[in-house]
Scaffold this motif. Structure first.
Motif, mmCIF file in Angstrom:
data_model
loop_
_atom_site.group_PDB
_atom_site.id
_atom_site.type_symbol
_atom_site.label_atom_id
_atom_site.label_comp_id
_atom_site.label_asym_id
_atom_site.label_seq_id
_atom_site.Cartn_x
_atom_site.Cartn_y
_atom_site.Cartn_z
ATOM 1 N N TYR A 165 0.838 -1.201 0.000
ATOM 2 C CA TYR A 165 0.000 0.000 0.000
ATOM 3 C C TYR A 165 0.872 1.251 0.000
ATOM 4 N N VAL A 166 1.887 1.271 0.871
ATOM 5 C CA VAL A 166 2.781 2.419 0.943
ATOM 6 C C VAL A 166 3.463 2.651 -0.402
ATOM 7 N N LEU A 167 3.969 1.580 -1.009
ATOM 8 C CA LEU A 167 4.632 1.718 -2.306
ATOM 9 C C LEU A 167 3.673 2.242 -3.366
ATOM 10 N N SER A 168 2.429 1.775 -3.338
ATOM 11 C CA SER A 168 1.453 2.240 -4.315
ATOM 12 C C SER A 168 1.180 3.730 -4.138
ATOM 13 N N VAL A 169 1.095 4.181 -2.877
ATOM 14 C CA VAL A 169 0.913 5.608 -2.614
ATOM 15 C C VAL A 169 2.095 6.400 -3.162
ATOM 16 N N LEU A 170 3.308 5.904 -2.915
ATOM 17 C CA LEU A 170 4.503 6.608 -3.394
ATOM 18 C C LEU A 170 4.516 6.704 -4.915
ATOM 19 N N CYS A 171 3.957 5.687 -5.571
ATOM 20 C CA CYS A 171 3.915 5.703 -7.033
ATOM 21 C C CYS A 171 2.801 6.602 -7.565
ATOM 22 N N ARG A 172 1.801 6.913 -6.743
ATOM 23 C CA ARG A 172 0.648 7.680 -7.196
ATOM 24 C C ARG A 172 0.713 9.164 -6.844
ATOM 25 N N VAL A 173 1.364 9.520 -5.745
ATOM 26 C CA VAL A 173 1.463 10.929 -5.362
ATOM 27 C C VAL A 173 2.563 11.589 -6.198
ATOM 28 N N ASP A 174 2.232 12.629 -6.887
ATOM 29 C CA ASP A 174 3.157 13.267 -7.836
ATOM 30 C C ASP A 174 4.516 13.583 -7.212
ATOM 31 N N GLY A 175 5.546 13.049 -7.841
ATOM 32 C CA GLY A 175 6.916 13.374 -7.452
ATOM 33 C C GLY A 175 7.454 12.644 -6.251
ATOM 34 N N ALA A 176 6.617 11.900 -5.528
ATOM 35 C CA ALA A 176 7.069 11.272 -4.281
ATOM 36 C C ALA A 176 8.160 10.238 -4.530
ATOM 37 N N LEU A 177 7.912 9.302 -5.438
ATOM 38 C CA LEU A 177 8.894 8.254 -5.694
ATOM 39 C C LEU A 177 10.174 8.829 -6.278
ATOM 40 N N ALA A 178 10.050 9.741 -7.210
ATOM 41 C CA ALA A 178 11.235 10.322 -7.846
ATOM 42 C C ALA A 178 12.117 11.028 -6.827
ATOM 43 N N SER A 179 11.519 11.745 -5.882
ATOM 44 C CA SER A 179 12.318 12.451 -4.877
ATOM 45 C C SER A 179 13.070 11.470 -3.982
ATOM 46 N N LEU A 180 12.420 10.344 -3.666
ATOM 47 C CA LEU A 180 13.067 9.344 -2.812
ATOM 48 C C LEU A 180 14.198 8.631 -3.545
ATOM 49 N N LEU A 181 14.015 8.389 -4.828
ATOM 50 C CA LEU A 181 15.054 7.712 -5.604
ATOM 51 C C LEU A 181 16.244 8.623 -5.906
ATOM 52 N N THR A 182 16.074 9.921 -5.643
ATOM 53 C CA THR A 182 17.175 10.862 -5.891
ATOM 54 C C THR A 182 17.717 11.460 -4.593
ATOM 55 N N GLY A 183 17.467 10.775 -3.468
ATOM 56 C CA GLY A 183 18.142 11.183 -2.244
ATOM 57 C C GLY A 183 17.295 11.550 -1.057
ATOM 58 N N ASP A 184 16.006 11.860 -1.242
ATOM 59 C CA ASP A 184 15.155 12.132 -0.083
ATOM 60 C C ASP A 184 14.900 10.840 0.681
ATOM 61 N N ARG A 185 14.356 10.979 1.876
ATOM 62 C CA ARG A 185 14.201 9.780 2.704
ATOM 63 C C ARG A 185 12.788 9.640 3.257
ATOM 64 N N VAL A 186 12.507 8.424 3.723
ATOM 65 C CA VAL A 186 11.250 8.098 4.391
ATOM 66 C C VAL A 186 11.500 8.033 5.891
ATOM 67 N N GLY A 187 10.621 8.654 6.664
ATOM 68 C CA GLY A 187 10.646 8.519 8.111
ATOM 69 C C GLY A 187 9.538 7.573 8.540
ATOM 70 N N ILE A 188 9.893 6.529 9.278
ATOM 71 C CA ILE A 188 8.925 5.507 9.695
ATOM 72 C C ILE A 188 8.659 5.660 11.186
ATOM 73 N N VAL A 189 7.416 5.851 11.569
ATOM 74 C CA VAL A 189 7.032 5.941 12.977
ATOM 75 C C VAL A 189 6.370 4.627 13.373
ATOM 76 N N GLY A 190 7.038 3.879 14.262
ATOM 77 C CA GLY A 190 6.569 2.554 14.648
ATOM 78 C C GLY A 190 7.371 1.504 13.915
#
Length: 368
Positions: A95-120
């Motif tokens: 589900y998380v991956l699908s969201v990252l693929c659907r929200v504009d620019g989210a996946l591209a920013s992560l693949l170019t150096g931005d990061r994910v913060g996981i709570v829990g």
């Protein structure tokens, strides 16, 4: 007594005795008076009001959480209970991956150096971190119940919030040294980076809903992907309207996750009754049609693979169609009850069109 919305429950549990099905939200004390076992999901509150005076000696929940169970009461009454931790963790990661693929620019920013913060950093958080690592995305996590010396990616909550994507997977707790109820308020969320994506697929009450909604007036750049809500099933419509992605608590609703959860509870019940467990045949990957995934790099292959198996946009469209409904709470439950079958990435028959992309495709699927 079994929640009717647990797929395959009657066939699986009939080996132990008569199975009576009821809507999970409607199971009441009268229903369980003569029952020996109660099998539920998170929508049923299992407490003295439900069980007092009943013959129930076993309670199983096919979900990963336990905040709907009055554990102190169950222990005090000597009632055996269990949940299914980790059963749908891979589904939530999908589900998380699908969201990252659907929200504009989210996946591209992560693949170019931005990061994910996981709570829990429990079953879901760990598996999300592992999947992100295998596909080349940086991440850090917050979990005050774990020792940072044992988990090198653990950081403070402030550090984790300062991430391009903040993904919430904390269980709901209201007591103890680190209660998660309204753990994230407007002051903390104000420190999210510009254009950050807040994704909640854990428990709605972890975020102070009214404060989050008010915050959006001064921080319209914050994007929301919410699967869980305070007050479910009567979710806050005004907040839902402002979400990039909004869904009815279905992140973990894969066929594979549901089946795993049921099998885990059935095994516990068999052990409790001291009876053998008969397991039915599984649907093999070979029975699924092959999905050929084109893409010469991560930017194209990851969305091609993820969205071919599960596209969260469809769930979001169906959910947004009920926001203005006067009986949206009832419609919320109907969306869950009639949720279309969905396989997990790991159990899908994906084939990379470019052979050199095969290893990345396996990483997207969780390395299976």
């Amino acid at each position: 007594m079994v929640d009717e919305n647990i797929p395959g429950a009657k066939q699986c549990l009939a080996q132990f005795g008569e199975v009576v099905l009821r809507s999970g939200r409607e199971i009441c004390a009268a229903d369980v008076q003569g029952a020996d076992a109660l099998i539920v999901r998170s929508v049923t509150k299992v407490n003295p009001a439900l069980l007092a005076g009943s013959s129930v000696r076993f309670v199983g929940s096919t979900t990963i959480g336990s905040d709907h169970l009055d554990i102190d009461y169950l222990r005090g009454q000597g009632i055996q209970f269990c949940t299914a931790p980790g059963s749908n963790a891979e589904s939530v990661v999908d589900y998380v991956l699908s969201v990252l693929c659907r929200v504009d620019g989210a996946l591209a920013s992560l693949l170019t150096g931005d990061r994910v913060g996981i709570v829990g950093y429990g079953n879901v958080g760990k598996r999300l971190g592992q999947r992100l690592t295998t596909i080349g995305i940086d991440w850090i996590a917050y979990d005050p119940l774990l020792n940072p010396a044992d988990h090198p990616n653990l950081r403070s909550l402030a550090e984790v919030i300062n991430s391009a994507v903040l993904s919430l997977h904390a269980p709901l707790t209201v007591a103890g040294p680190f209660p998660s109820f309204h753990m994230l308020n407007a002051v903390q969320l104000q420190s999210l980076p510009e254009n950050a994506l807040l994704l909640n697929a854990g428990r709605g009450e972890v975020v102070a809903t009214e404060e989050l909604h008010a915050l959006l007036d001064s921080r319209p750049d914050i994007r929301l992907a919410l699967d869980v809500w305070e007050g479910e099933p009567d979710f806050p419509a005004a907040l839902a309207e402002r979400c990039a992605i909004a869904t009815p608590h279905i992140a973990g609703y894969s066929v594979d996750g549901k089946k795993t959860g049921l099998q885990m509870i059935a095994a516990e019940l068999a052990n409790f009754l001291d009876k053998p467990l008969k397991v039915g045949d599984d649907n093999a990957v070979a029975e699924l049609l092959a999905i050929h995934c084109p893409g010469g790099d991560a930017f194209s292959l990851i969305p091609a693979a993820v969205l071919a198996v599960y596209d969260v946009a469809g769930d979001s469209q169906r959910f947004k169609a009920i926001i203005a409904d006067a009986e949206r709470g009832k419609r919320f439950d109907l969306l869950r009850k009639h949720y279309p079958p969905r396989r997990e990435l790991a159990y899908s028959n994906l084939v990379a069109v470019e052979p050199e992309m095969a290893s990345l495709l396996r990483a997207v699927q969780g390395g299976k």
